[in-house]
Motif scaffolding. Sequence first.
Motif, short mmCIF file in Angstrom:
data_model
loop_
_atom_site.label_atom_id
_atom_site.label_comp_id
_atom_site.label_asym_id
_atom_site.label_seq_id
_atom_site.Cartn_x
_atom_site.Cartn_y
_atom_site.Cartn_z
N TYR A 162 58.56 44.26 -1.67
CA TYR A 162 58.15 44.73 -2.13
C TYR A 162 56.64 45.28 -1.96
O TYR A 162 55.88 45.87 -2.03
N GLN A 163 55.62 44.25 -3.03
CA GLN A 163 54.50 43.19 -3.48
C GLN A 163 54.19 43.81 -2.08
O GLN A 163 53.02 44.40 -1.60
N GLN A 164 53.98 43.40 -0.80
CA GLN A 164 54.23 43.34 0.45
C GLN A 164 53.45 45.35 1.00
O GLN A 164 52.78 45.10 1.80
N MET A 165 54.64 45.44 0.82
CA MET A 165 54.82 47.11 0.93
C MET A 165 53.57 47.59 -0.36
O MET A 165 52.81 49.15 0.98
N GLU A 166 53.95 46.94 -1.31
CA GLU A 166 52.45 48.35 -1.67
C GLU A 166 50.84 48.14 -1.61
O GLU A 166 50.48 48.70 -1.57
N LEU A 167 51.02 46.37 -1.45
CA LEU A 167 49.57 45.89 -0.64
C LEU A 167 49.87 46.52 0.79
O LEU A 167 47.70 47.05 1.04
N ASN A 168 50.88 47.20 1.96
CA ASN A 168 49.74 47.57 2.46
C ASN A 168 49.40 48.56 2.95
O ASN A 168 49.78 49.67 2.36
N PRO A 169 47.71 48.77 3.63
CA PRO A 169 47.70 50.31 3.03
C PRO A 169 47.89 51.29 4.23
O PRO A 169 47.75 52.87 3.90
N VAL A 170 48.50 50.90 5.57
CA VAL A 170 49.58 52.51 6.38
C VAL A 170 51.09 52.13 5.54
O VAL A 170 51.63 52.88 6.37
N ILE A 225 60.22 43.92 -10.46
CA ILE A 225 58.82 44.63 -10.13
C ILE A 225 58.27 45.94 -10.48
O ILE A 225 56.36 45.34 -11.01
N GLU A 226 58.49 46.62 -11.42
CA GLU A 226 57.94 47.13 -12.57
C GLU A 226 56.37 46.16 -13.62
O GLU A 226 55.31 46.54 -13.73
N GLN A 227 57.47 44.67 -13.70
CA GLN A 227 56.78 44.26 -14.85
C GLN A 227 55.17 43.60 -14.00
O GLN A 227 54.79 43.39 -14.47
N LYS A 228 55.15 43.91 -12.78
CA LYS A 228 53.70 42.99 -11.79
C LYS A 228 52.94 44.15 -11.85
O LYS A 228 52.19 43.68 -10.75
N GLY A 229 53.32 45.20 -12.58
CA GLY A 229 52.56 45.96 -12.30
C GLY A 229 52.44 47.81 -11.30
O GLY A 229 51.70 47.95 -10.89
#
Length: 370
Positions: free
Chosen positions: A162-170, A209-213
């Motif tokens: 999920y973190q990688q999904m959030e970080l990926n600009p596309v 996940i939400e604890q990680k912002g």
Amino acid sequence: MKNISWYKVSNPSNLISPSLLVYPERIEKNIEQMIAMVDDIQQLRPHIKTHKTLEIVKMQMEHGIVKFKCSTIAEAEMLGTCGAQEILLAMPLVGPNIKRFIQLIKTFPRSNFSSLVDCIELLDQIAAYALNEKIKVSLWMDINVGMNRTGVISGVNAIALYQQMELNPVITAKGFHVYDGHIHFTNLNHQQKEVDLAFKSILDLKAAIEQKGMNVNTIIAGGSPSFPIHAKRKTVEVAPGTTVLWDAGYTSLFPHLNFIPSAVLFTRIISKPAPGILCFDLGHKSVAPEMSLPRVQFLNLPDSEQISQSEEHLVVRVKDANKYSVGDSFYALPMHVCPTVAKYEYLQVVTNGKIINQWQVLARNQRITI
């Protein structure tokens, strides 16, 4: 059923057997029942894999349903032609389907398409296509709560994905997708307990996940068996599918659900090969054969036992075969309607005992145009 003859066609002499009949008034009641079970119609994201039919999608849209779930590119394309606002293709995109999915996004700009991902490898492949096409792709993280079919298991790997999904600009991370189709207990209390237990792991993952912002905006959960349970969670979208047509299998398993069968198989006796034996033109190619016998529930053939089935034939034992003749017409509910519908190019539409139309099962094939 109070009216035992609701399914009959008044003049079946020209009706080809086998055929699959549908009853719009009963479909309408099932749609209304779905809507009555949620507090907000925006919670509803019905799955169209059961019917694959444009006319039924339009019936749902006329009631204000704007979000849908589907399983194939063809189903997603059909929803795009209907102008559905939100379309979730709930299958991992592999091979040429990644490119086809991006073509859907470009072809139907008024619809918001999304799909699933359950591993970094697939995320990277989709992101590479999106980057090349200069578009953003919306994805849901698919979570495995015991079905063991698709999905990432809740834990460290899920958080990292999920973190990688959030970080990926596309990539736009839409939230979680959860299917608990392995939980299907007839006892409602038992069903509630098991569904809630599986969902607790989802809430725990969301909190981690939400604890990680990061934000988990939406959760899509369940199918028809768990629909009434998840429908009570006001922040969760629910995706019932079989509910629109219903079938004999779910009627037996979930008597507490107030949906009614609205798809019926029409069949004829083609032979009386031995004493006490009738053979119908209702083989594997005409009704879902993946479950054990019985394949159907006859509506007008009492005291019968289905003893074998092959590609074209269904063999039934009855107490008094002399009552029946070759060519006699019968009606039966499929035990599993979803794969049964896909066997028919057209559904025969019945109102007040008359065939008034036929609806093409438009999305039964792999491809419409895309």
